[in-house]
Design a protein around this motif. Sequence first.
Motif, PDB file in Angstrom:
ATOM      1  N   UNK A   1       1.027  -0.956   0.072  1.00  0.00           N
ATOM      2  CA  UNK A   1       0.003   0.118  -0.040  1.00  0.00           C
ATOM      3  C   UNK A   1       0.882   1.288   0.042  1.00  0.00           C
TER       4      UNK A   1
ATOM      5  N   UNK B   1       0.715   5.719   0.878  1.00  0.00           N
ATOM      6  CA  UNK B   1       0.068   6.817   1.644  1.00  0.00           C
ATOM      7  C   UNK B   1       0.757   8.050   1.119  1.00  0.00           C
TER       8      UNK B   1
ATOM      9  N   UNK C   1      -1.378  13.610   3.477  1.00  0.00           N
ATOM     10  CA  UNK C   1      -2.703  14.099   3.642  1.00  0.00           C
ATOM     11  C   UNK C   1      -3.901  13.179   2.973  1.00  0.00           C
ATOM     12  N   UNK C   2      -3.637  12.163   2.484  1.00  0.00           N
ATOM     13  CA  UNK C   2      -4.432  11.242   2.056  1.00  0.00           C
ATOM     14  C   UNK C   2      -4.392   9.740   2.896  1.00  0.00           C
ATOM     15  N   UNK C   3      -5.612   9.029   2.554  1.00  0.00           N
ATOM     16  CA  UNK C   3      -5.632   7.791   3.060  1.00  0.00           C
ATOM     17  C   UNK C   3      -4.914   6.742   2.343  1.00  0.00           C
ATOM     18  N   UNK C   4      -4.294   5.409   2.750  1.00  0.00           N
ATOM     19  CA  UNK C   4      -3.386   4.757   2.247  1.00  0.00           C
ATOM     20  C   UNK C   4      -4.275   4.273   0.917  1.00  0.00           C
TER      21      UNK C   4
ATOM     22  N   UNK D   1      -5.478  -5.551   8.314  1.00  0.00           N
ATOM     23  CA  UNK D   1      -4.046  -5.305   7.925  1.00  0.00           C
ATOM     24  C   UNK D   1      -3.216  -4.690   9.158  1.00  0.00           C
TER      25      UNK D   1
ATOM     26  N   UNK E   1      -0.049  -2.387   9.474  1.00  0.00           N
ATOM     27  CA  UNK E   1       0.675  -1.445   8.877  1.00  0.00           C
ATOM     28  C   UNK E   1       2.170  -1.047   9.803  1.00  0.00           C
ATOM     29  N   UNK E   2       3.037  -1.137   9.339  1.00  0.00           N
ATOM     30  CA  UNK E   2       4.289  -0.664  10.102  1.00  0.00           C
ATOM     31  C   UNK E   2       4.601   0.617   9.744  1.00  0.00           C
ATOM     32  N   UNK E   3       5.731   1.237   9.718  1.00  0.00           N
ATOM     33  CA  UNK E   3       6.162   2.600   9.608  1.00  0.00           C
ATOM     34  C   UNK E   3       6.356   2.828   8.073  1.00  0.00           C
TER      35      UNK E   3
ATOM     36  N   UNK F   1       4.094   1.069   2.183  1.00  0.00           N
ATOM     37  CA  UNK F   1       3.928  -0.023   3.304  1.00  0.00           C
ATOM     38  C   UNK F   1       4.071  -1.316   2.790  1.00  0.00           C
TER      39      UNK F   1
ATOM     40  N   UNK G   1      -4.325   0.745  -1.906  1.00  0.00           N
ATOM     41  CA  UNK G   1      -3.920  -0.431  -2.423  1.00  0.00           C
ATOM     42  C   UNK G   1      -2.961  -0.377  -3.679  1.00  0.00           C
TER      43      UNK G   1
END
Lengths: 114, 113
Positions: free
Chosen positions: B36, B38, B41-44, B101, B103-105, B87, B46
Motif C-alpha cells: 500500500x 499513502x 494528507x490522504x488515506x492509504x 491489515x 501497517x508498520x512505519x 507499506x 492499495x
Amino acid sequence: DVKVTQSSRYLVKRTGEKVFLECVQDMDHENMFWYRQDPGLGLRLIYFSYDVKMKEKGDIPEGYSVSREKKERFSLILESASTNQTSMYLCASSLRQELYNEQFFGPGTRLTVL
Amino acid sequence: DAKTTQPTSMDCAEGRAANLPCNHSTISGNEYVYWYRQIHSQGPQYIIHGLKNNETNEMASLIITEDRKSSTLILPHATLRDTAVYYCIVRPRTNFGNEKLTFGTGTRLTIIP
C-alpha cells in the motif's frame, strides 16, 4: 469510482466531550475498519465490523466504541475525549472474499482534543 | 502475521525506476505480500499483492524471491506524484473475521525532479 467518505477532515473538541466520527462507503462492502495514525507508530486498528451490528476489537480499542446500524455506515465514538486521542483517524472498507484483502480508505479526519 | 522490515526512507530521480525492498524472513506458506502507499494528507491506497509469483499491474510490479523471504516493489517510471510512504504488509489468506491489515512505519519515498 469507489468511495469512502468521512464526515469531517478536521475536528477540534474539548476534553470530556463526546465525539462522533462518521464513515460511509458506497461499494456495498461487508467489512469496515477504523484506524488511527500517529507519527512513528504507523496505522493501528481500533475496531472493525464484518456485518451490520457486528463488531470486533482491534489492537487499541480502549476509550472507543463503534456502531454499525447500516451496511454502508460505520461510526467511531469517543465517549469522553482525552488529549491522548488527538490523532488522524482513518476509515476503510473491503469486500468479504476469499484469498486476498484490498481495503479502500477514506481521506481521514484529523482530530485535535484540547 | 509475519514481521516486515523496510528502509526508513529512499530517494529516486524522476523518470527512473524506483525499487523498494521489503524483508519478511519469517513469512509462512499461506501468507501474502501486500503493498500500500499513502500520499501526504490522504488515506492509504492499495497497490499490489502476491503470494509467490511475480505480479504486475498498471501501477507497479512485485518481485518475490524464490524463498519468499524478501520482495521488491518496482515503480517503473517514477513521477513526482509517486512521492509517498510505501507499506509492505504480510498477512494470511483472508478468512472470516480475520481481515485486518497491520501497517508498520513504511518507507518514505521521495521522487527528485
